[in-house]
Design an enzyme around this catalytic site. Structure first.
Site, PDB file in Angstrom:
ATOM      1  N   LYS A   1      26.347   4.213   2.078  1.00 12.37           N
ATOM      2  CA  LYS A   1      26.302   4.801   0.738  1.00 12.37           C
ATOM      3  C   LYS A   1      25.244   5.896   0.656  1.00 12.37           C
ATOM      4  CE  LYS A   1      28.422   0.789   0.144  1.00 12.37           C
ATOM      5  NZ  LYS A   1      29.684   0.336  -0.351  1.00 12.37           N
TER       6      LYS A   1
ATOM      7  N   ASP B   1      20.141  -8.083   1.928  1.00 11.72           N
ATOM      8  CA  ASP B   1      21.249  -7.136   2.085  1.00 11.72           C
ATOM      9  C   ASP B   1      20.821  -5.857   1.379  1.00 11.72           C
ATOM     10  OD1 ASP B   1      23.540  -5.663   2.145  1.00 11.72           O
ATOM     11  OD2 ASP B   1      24.865  -7.278   1.497  1.00 11.72           O
TER      12      ASP B   1
ATOM     13  N   TRP C   1      28.515 -10.554  -3.367  1.00 10.45           N
ATOM     14  CA  TRP C   1      29.608  -9.749  -2.803  1.00 10.45           C
ATOM     15  C   TRP C   1      30.593 -10.711  -2.134  1.00 10.45           C
ATOM     16  CZ3 TRP C   1      29.691  -7.422   2.602  1.00 10.45           C
ATOM     17  CH2 TRP C   1      30.706  -6.472   2.725  1.00 10.45           C
TER      18      TRP C   1
HETATM   19  C1  LMR Z   1      32.335  -2.824  -2.338  1.00 10.92           C
HETATM   20  O1  LMR Z   1      31.834  -3.895  -2.674  1.00 10.92           O
HETATM   21  O2  LMR Z   1      33.217  -2.254  -2.992  1.00 10.92           O
HETATM   22  C2  LMR Z   1      31.851  -2.137  -1.095  1.00 10.92           C
HETATM   23  O3  LMR Z   1      30.759  -2.829  -0.572  1.00 10.92           O
HETATM   24  C3  LMR Z   1      32.914  -1.908  -0.098  1.00 10.92           C
HETATM   25  C4  LMR Z   1      33.400  -3.152   0.553  1.00 10.92           C
HETATM   26  O4  LMR Z   1      33.438  -3.181   1.794  1.00 10.92           O
HETATM   27  O5  LMR Z   1      33.771  -4.103  -0.126  1.00 10.92           O
END
Ligand code: LMR
Length: 395
Positions: A246, A211, A130
Site C-alpha cells: 500500500k 501486522d 482481517w
Molecule cells: C483487503 O483487506 O482488502 C486487502 O488487504 C487486500 C486483501 O488481500 O484482502
C-alpha cells in the site's frame, strides 16, 4: 483422487471485487479491496517507483535467484522505515529481518517461526480482524483466541474489553495487533492504549506480532509507527510483518518483510536462520522486482523525498475523503457518521446490515464487503454524491 475435491466459493474480498469488475453499470462504486485509488479511480504507480523502475531496466544484468533473505539493501532500509532511525533495538543489533512475498508472506514467515518455537502456540486476534489472518496463520498449526476490540455501538475500540480479554494472554502466547489503520474497522489504539498493551506484555510475557500493512496511510510514516516503536523500545521480543503493497503501491510485486526483535544479536541471528529455512521450505526465495524498487527508493534521498511527498498527499486525500463522506452522509441520511472522520487508513465499517449491503449491490451497484467495510480510497468527487444518496435510500 483429485476429483473428490469440491468447488469452493470465491474469496469474500477478491471474489466480490471480480463481481464488481464485471458489473457494467457506469455508476458502479467499488469500495471492496484495500487498494488506493486516485480521483480517476486508478491505482497509480508512485513517481519514485516509476523512476526506480526505469533505472532498474537500464542496470539490471541478471535474473538469477536472490539469496533467501532477499535484496541486500532492502532489509536495512525496511528496518529503519519501520523502527525509525533512533531505534534502540536497531542500535543494539538485536533486530533481523527477511524479505517476504508481500505482507501475507511476511505473516506466514512469522507464523512459521512461532510454530517452530512453540508448536500450536495460541495467537490472540482482535474481533474483528482481517479475514485472512486465521487461515493464513492457522495453516501452520497455530491456535487462536479472540480479544474484543471494535464496538459497533460506539464505532470505536472497546479498550476496557480488550484489556479484560488480554489478561488471559500469558508467556508463550502471541498477541496479533494491527500496527495502524486497523483492517477492517479503521479504529486504532491511542498512544496511552499502546502503552498499556506494553505494560501488559511486560507483566504477562506475551509476544506482540504486529501486522503493519498500512504505514503512512493513517497519520504519516512516523506517526503510524509510534505504537509499535513504543513496544520495540520496551519489550525483549516482537515480530513485525511489514508490507510495501500500500505505502509504495507495490501490490502485485509482493514485497514485504518479516522483522524479528530478539533479546540480543545472537537470538536475532538465530531467528533469521530459522526464517531462511522456513522460506526455503515454503517458496525458496522471494521475488526480486518489488524489493529492488523499494530498496532503490529507500537508499536514494531524492527518490525517498519524492515517494514520501506522494504518500503524504495520498494520506491527506484519504483523510479529506473521510471528512467529505461524513458531511455528505450526514446531509443525505440525517444520521451521525462523525466516526468515519476519527478512523484511520483505508477502512471503515458503515454499520449497515447485510441486507442493506446486498441491496446496495443489487439495486445501486455499490460494492462493499458484507460486513459493510468500505475502502474509503475508492470514493472520489464523481461518485461521492451517488454513494451517499444510495446509502440514504437503503437506510
Ligand atoms: C483487503 O483487506 O482488502 C486487502 O488487504 C487486500 C486483501 O488481500 O484482502
Amino acid at each position: 483422487m483429485l476429483e473428490a475435491l469440491p468447488l469452493l466459493p470465491d474469496d469474500p474480498i477478491l471474489g466480490l471485487a471480480a463481481v464488481c469488475r464485471a458489473d457494467e453499470n457506469p455508476k458502479k462504486v467499488d469500495l471492496t479491496v484495500g487498494i488506493y485509488m486516485d480521483e480517476n479511480g486508478v491505482c497509480p504507480v508512485f513517481e519514485a517507483i516509476q523512476q526506480a523502475q526505469n533505472m532498474l531496466v537500464e542496470r539490471e544484468v541478471s535474473k538469477a535467484y536472490l539469496p533467501p533473505a532477499g535484496v541486500a539493501g532492502f532489509n536495512p532500509g525496511m528496518q529503519k522505515l519501520v523502527l525509525g532511525e533512533g531505534s534502540t533495538a536497531l542500535a543494539d543489533g538485536r533486530v533481523s529481518s527477511i524479505q517476504a512475498p508481500g505482507g501475507c508472506g511476511a505473516l506466514r514467515i512469522g507464523a512459521e517461526i512461532i510454530q517452530a518455537a512453540s508448536p500450536g502456540a495460541r495467537v490472540w486476534v482482535s474481533d474483528p480482524t482481517w479475514p485472512v489472518h486465521i487461515p493464513l496463520l492457522g495453516s501452520v498449526g497455530l491456535q487462536f483466541s479472540t480479544y474484543r476490540y471494535y464496538e459497533p455501538q460506539t464505532h470505536g475500540v472497546n479498550f476496557d474489553a480488550m484489556v479484560e480479554d488480554l489478561k488471559g494472554a500469558g508467556a508463550g502466547d502471541i498477541v496479533l495487533l494491527h500496527g495502524c489503520c486497523h483492517n477492517p474497522c479503521g479504529a486504532d489504539l491511542s498512544k496511552e492504549q499502546w502503552s498499556i498493551v506494553g505494560d501488559m506484555a511486560e507483566a504477562q510475557g506475551f509476544v506482540p506480532f504486529i501486522d503493519f500493512a498500512y504505514q503512512g496511510l493513517g497519520d504519516g510514516l512516523d506517526a503510524d509507527a509510534a505504537g509499535l516503536r513504543h513496544l520495540a523500545e520496551r519489550l525483549p521480543e516482537m515480530i513485525i510483518a511489514a508490507s510495501c503493497s500500500k505505502n509504495m503501491g507495490l501490490y502485485r510485486e509482493r514485497t514485504g518483510c518479516t522483522l524479528f526483535l530478539a533479546k540480543d544479536g545472537k537470538s536475532a541471528d538465530a531467528l533469521l536462520s530459522q526464517a531462511k529455512v522456513a522460506a526455503r521450505r515454503v517458496y525458496s526465495m522471494p521475488p526480486a522486482h518489488g524489493a529492488l524498487l523499494a530498496s532503490t527508493v529507500l537508499s536514494d534521498s531524492a527518490l525517498t523525498a519524492n515517494w514520501q511527498s506522494e504518500l503524504h498527499s495520498m494520506c491527506g486525500r484519504i483523510n479529506g475523503l473521510r471528512s467529505d463522506l461524513v458531511e455528505k452522509l450526514q446531509a443525505s441520511t440525517g444520521r451521525d457518521f462523525e466516526f468515519i472522520r476519527a478512523e484511520k487508513g483505508m477502512f471503515s465499517f458503515l454499520g449497515l446490515s447485510s441486507d442493506q449491503v446486498q441491496t446496495l449491490r443489487d439495486d445501486y451497484s455499490v460494492y462493499m464487503l458484507g460486513s459493510s467495510r468500505i475502502n474509503v480510497a475508492g470514493v472520489n468527487a464523481r461518485n461521492i454524491d451517488y454513494l451517499a444518496d444510495s446509502i440514504a435510500k437503503v437506510l
